[in-house]
Design an enzyme around this catalytic site. Structure first.
Site, short mmCIF file in Angstrom:
data_model
loop_
_atom_site.label_atom_id
_atom_site.label_comp_id
_atom_site.label_asym_id
_atom_site.label_seq_id
_atom_site.Cartn_x
_atom_site.Cartn_y
_atom_site.Cartn_z
CD GLU A 1 -4.52 -83.56 -59.59
OE1 GLU A 1 -4.31 -82.82 -60.57
OE2 GLU A 1 -4.18 -83.26 -58.43
CG HIS B 1 -4.66 -80.03 -57.31
ND1 HIS B 1 -3.84 -81.06 -56.91
CD2 HIS B 1 -4.36 -78.99 -56.51
CE1 HIS B 1 -3.09 -80.66 -55.90
NE2 HIS B 1 -3.39 -79.40 -55.63
CB CYS C 1 -0.31 -78.10 -57.02
SG CYS C 1 -0.63 -76.91 -55.72
N1 GLN Z 1 1.80 -75.49 -50.98
C1 GLN Z 1 2.25 -76.78 -51.41
C2 GLN Z 1 3.77 -76.82 -51.54
O1 GLN Z 1 4.41 -75.86 -51.35
C3 GLN Z 1 1.63 -77.18 -52.73
C4 GLN Z 1 0.15 -77.39 -52.53
C5 GLN Z 1 -0.44 -78.42 -53.45
O2 GLN Z 1 0.25 -79.19 -54.12
N2 GLN Z 1 -1.75 -78.47 -53.44
O3 GLN Z 1 4.29 -77.85 -51.84
#
Ligand code: GLN
Length: 204
Positions: A179, A177, A84
């Site tokens: 994890e 994610h 992410c």
């Molecule tokens: N939207 C977040 C960002 O731009 C990422 C979201 C996440 O890691 N769950 O960093």
């Protein structure tokens, strides 16, 4: 099953859900090392960059002095897993980022932040992943999406036709994610790439 065999594996611990990665890596037999300063990086064989907020991590990467040594290690072919916000930080190009947001350019993708829109801000899905037998349960939270994947990048899974899991050599990134779903298979891939390091070629 791939085991971590006590290998020192870094988890970037500036912000975000790094504890969940630490627990999962420990369960797999690796030796997680929290990375907060350049000296922490020296001892690790690979690095996990967790989810969280990429703009906040970007500020902290620069303030801690980690950005440059980390970029250098990645350039040398250090294996990395980015989830992410971690995917955003490892990307070559970030769309809808803050203008001063830094990123590491370790995988030849362009990612757009928060790209699934308001209705699908957070959702879960069972993904078909090339190379894995059986679906991978994935948790998406304000997830980025890959808008462009370079010719060296393997797209391993998609949602609505858009890439959400990509690999280029030793760098594996997911928009979701792993994890949080308790499925260790992506972390096992990452641990496997530590043992295959010599074969890694960085070619862009
Ligand atoms: N939207 C977040 C960002 O731009 C990422 C979201 C996440 O890691 N769950 O960093």
């Amino acid at each position: 099953m791939v085991r971590g065999e006590g290998r020192p594996v870094g988890v970037l611990a500036l912000q975000g859900d790094f504890r969940e990665h630490v627990e999962l890596l420990r369960r797999l037999g690796a030796r997680p090392v929290l990375v907060r300063l350049p000296a922490d990086l020296a001892a690790v064989e690979g690095l996990v960059i967790p989810g969280g907020e990429s703009t906040a991590m970007s500020v902290l990467l620069q303030a801690s002095g980690l950005y440059e040594p980390l970029a250098a290690r990645l350039q040398e072919g250090m294996p990395a897993l980015g989830t992410c916000a971690g995917m955003i930080l490892l990307a070559r190009e970030v769309l809808d980022g803050r203008p001063d947001q830094c990123h590491l350019g370790a995988i030849d993708i362009s990612v757009r932040r928060n790209a699934f829109g308001r209705q699908r801000e957070s959702f879960e899905a069972d993904l078909e992943v090339s190379g894995l037998a059986g679906p991978l349960h994935a948790v998406f939270i304000r997830a980025p999406v890959v808008e462009r994947a370079g010719p060296q990048v393997e797209v391993l899974a998609r949602v609505d036709g858009r890439p959400v899991l990509c690999r280029q050599g030793p760098v594996l990134v997911s928009a979701f994610h792993p994890e949080l779903a308790g499925d260790p298979r992506l972390h096992q891939w990452f641990l496997q790439s530590l043992t295959q390091r010599k074969e890694n070629v960085r070619a862009f």
